[in-house]
Design a protein around this motif. Structure first.
Motif, PDB file in Angstrom:
ATOM      1  N   GLU A 235      18.587  24.221  41.272  1.00  0.00           N
ATOM      2  CA  GLU A 235      17.478  23.350  41.654  1.00  0.00           C
ATOM      3  C   GLU A 235      17.738  22.632  42.976  1.00  0.00           C
ATOM      4  OE1 GLU A 235      20.051  21.070  38.630  1.00  0.00           O
ATOM      5  OE2 GLU A 235      19.227  23.095  38.874  1.00  0.00           O
ATOM      6  N   LYS A 236      18.990  22.633  43.437  1.00  0.00           N
ATOM      7  CA  LYS A 236      19.311  21.977  44.707  1.00  0.00           C
ATOM      8  C   LYS A 236      19.422  22.961  45.865  1.00  0.00           C
ATOM      9  CE  LYS A 236      21.644  17.555  43.876  1.00  0.00           C
ATOM     10  NZ  LYS A 236      22.901  16.796  44.048  1.00  0.00           N
ATOM     11  N   GLN A 237      19.671  24.224  45.559  1.00  0.00           N
ATOM     12  CA  GLN A 237      19.998  25.199  46.609  1.00  0.00           C
ATOM     13  C   GLN A 237      18.907  25.326  47.673  1.00  0.00           C
ATOM     14  OE1 GLN A 237      20.850  28.753  44.368  1.00  0.00           O
ATOM     15  NE2 GLN A 237      23.017  28.235  44.131  1.00  0.00           N
ATOM     16  N   ALA A 238      17.681  25.580  47.248  1.00  0.00           N
ATOM     17  CA  ALA A 238      16.590  25.789  48.199  1.00  0.00           C
ATOM     18  C   ALA A 238      16.288  24.513  48.977  1.00  0.00           C
ATOM     19  CB  ALA A 238      15.333  26.278  47.484  1.00  0.00           C
ATOM     20  N   ASP A 239      16.372  23.365  48.289  1.00  0.00           N
ATOM     21  CA  ASP A 239      16.108  22.078  48.942  1.00  0.00           C
ATOM     22  C   ASP A 239      17.110  21.842  50.075  1.00  0.00           C
ATOM     23  OD1 ASP A 239      15.107  19.614  49.566  1.00  0.00           O
ATOM     24  OD2 ASP A 239      15.916  18.589  47.809  1.00  0.00           O
ATOM     25  N   VAL A 240      18.393  22.086  49.789  1.00  0.00           N
ATOM     26  CA  VAL A 240      19.441  21.902  50.803  1.00  0.00           C
ATOM     27  C   VAL A 240      19.255  22.906  51.937  1.00  0.00           C
ATOM     28  CG1 VAL A 240      21.929  22.119  51.243  1.00  0.00           C
ATOM     29  CG2 VAL A 240      21.118  20.904  49.204  1.00  0.00           C
ATOM     30  N   ALA A 241      18.956  24.160  51.592  1.00  0.00           N
ATOM     31  CA  ALA A 241      18.756  25.192  52.616  1.00  0.00           C
ATOM     32  C   ALA A 241      17.618  24.821  53.563  1.00  0.00           C
ATOM     33  CB  ALA A 241      18.463  26.537  51.953  1.00  0.00           C
ATOM     34  N   LYS A 242      16.517  24.329  52.997  1.00  0.00           N
ATOM     35  CA  LYS A 242      15.377  23.938  53.821  1.00  0.00           C
ATOM     36  C   LYS A 242      15.737  22.773  54.736  1.00  0.00           C
ATOM     37  CE  LYS A 242      10.546  22.422  53.554  1.00  0.00           C
ATOM     38  NZ  LYS A 242       9.410  22.123  52.650  1.00  0.00           N
ATOM     39  N   ARG A 243      16.475  21.811  54.215  1.00  0.00           N
ATOM     40  CA  ARG A 243      16.858  20.645  55.014  1.00  0.00           C
ATOM     41  C   ARG A 243      17.769  21.037  56.177  1.00  0.00           C
ATOM     42  NH1 ARG A 243      15.880  15.610  52.339  1.00  0.00           N
ATOM     43  NH2 ARG A 243      14.948  15.929  50.294  1.00  0.00           N
ATOM     44  N   ILE A 244      18.642  22.025  55.971  1.00  0.00           N
ATOM     45  CA  ILE A 244      19.491  22.516  57.065  1.00  0.00           C
ATOM     46  C   ILE A 244      18.625  23.179  58.128  1.00  0.00           C
ATOM     47  CG2 ILE A 244      21.286  24.163  57.718  1.00  0.00           C
ATOM     48  CD1 ILE A 244      22.504  23.758  54.930  1.00  0.00           C
TER      49      ILE A 244
END
Length: 340
Positions: free
Chosen positions: A158-167
């Protein structure tokens, strides 16, 4: 025209350093080598061996730049960066002074989160997995793609895509925020950043990370991004496997995607490809077909760069679809192990 344009490009730091050493002569250069690391000596030796000659104009320009940087370092030692900038502005003008100061501050500063890069990925995960996704993204943006991909793969889904987008959408981060995050991770860390804003993250940063994660993590992140931000997902996907990456495919995968490619489209794509890519493609098709493609390339005449890029992108899209279908394998880091 393209070749002429390349000659006009600014020389890299290593090229300039090699030219400087050539200009100084073997005796002085050997003294400088005594103060360099083995890796730096190897890189400079390679650069020097690749330079056929240094014109008097290039020699004078490199020596002048070196002299100005040495002066600037003396000024900084004497009165600090602001003092050096003031002196150089009076002597060289504002823009030239800023260029020299910026080169020096980049070379003098330690990259943020330097202590984190020496930490094992599993230990790092314990440091940051409970942090806010923006904090995690900031840290991963400054690490190597290999280290970041290991952490990203191990984060909860649940965190992976959120972190990827923020990068991917990250641009500039103020030094105060970086210092605060560093302080939390290591209380006794000294200040490592200059007052200039530091650039990290961006689309290419997350592309490099995703190219190193396992296929399952990448697929989950991309599927989520396609729902949340279609344009960003498309931009990332375009950069994730480029035409030249065909060199990383095995023979079976190359032969498989060639079955799906139109011969005319392939000829246009190869028109602008490197010899290495061309030879690999030819080696994975029949002699008769390779001769036919070579003839098509020879007789087609000039081709617009846009047409070449379009054809190459179409082939890349075919490769990606075949990978999604499990028919070919693109070599990756992370958990993409082959079970025989």
């Amino acid at each position: 025209m393209a070749r002429h344009g390349l000659q006009k490009q600014e020389k890299s730091g290593k090229e300039k350093a090699a030219m400087l050493l050539i200009s100084l002569g073997p005796e002085r250069s050997s003294e400088i080598f005594k103060h360099l690391k083995e890796e730096e000596i190897e890189q400079l030796t390679l650069e020097i061996s690749n330079i056929r000659s240094v014109s008097s104009e290039e020699k004078e320009k490199v020596l002048e730049e070196f002299y100005q940087i040495c002066l600037a370092q003396d000024y900084i030692a004497e009165g600090g960066i602001n003092y050096a900038r003031e002196i150089l502005e009076k002597a060289l003008g504002t823009q030239k002074a800023l260029d020299i100061i910026n080169k020096l501050t980049v070379s003098l500063q330690v990259r943020p989160f330097d202590f984190v890069r020496k930490t094992d990925a599993s230990q790092l995960l314990n440091f940051i997995q409970k942090e806010h996704p923006q904090t995690i993204a900031l840290i991963l943006a400054y690490l190597s793609p290999g280290q970041s991909s290991a952490v990203l793969s191990a984060l909860p889904q649940e965190k992976q895509a959120d972190v990827a987008k923020r990068i991917a959408v990250m641009d500039r981060t103020s030094p105060e925020i970086i210092k605060e995050v560093e302080r939390i991770l290591e209380n006794n860390l000294s200040s490592l950043v200059t007052e200039d804003y530091t650039t990290a993250g961006g689309v290419q940063s997350i592309v490099d990370i995703l190219n190193n994660v396992d296929r399952g993590t990448e697929r989950h992140i991309m599927e989520t991004l396609e729902i949340e931000d279609t344009d960003l997902a498309e931009e990332i996907r375009k950069r994730m496997f480029i035409f030249e990456d065909i060199l990383t495919l095995d023979s079976r995968s190359i032969q498989r995607f060639l079955k799906e490619v139109d011969n005319n489209q392939l000829a246009i794509a190869l028109k602008g490809a490197t010899d290495e890519v061309k030879n690999l493609i030819y080696a994975n098709m029949s002699k008769r077909l390779s001769e036919m493609i070579k003839e098509d390339i020879e007789f087609m005449g000039p081709v617009r760069l846009k047409d070449v890029e379009d054809s190459q992108q179409k082939i890349v899209n075919i490769i990606r679809k075949l990978e999604d279908a499990g028919e070919i394998v693109i070599s990756r880091g992370g958990g993409d192990e082959i079970i025989v």
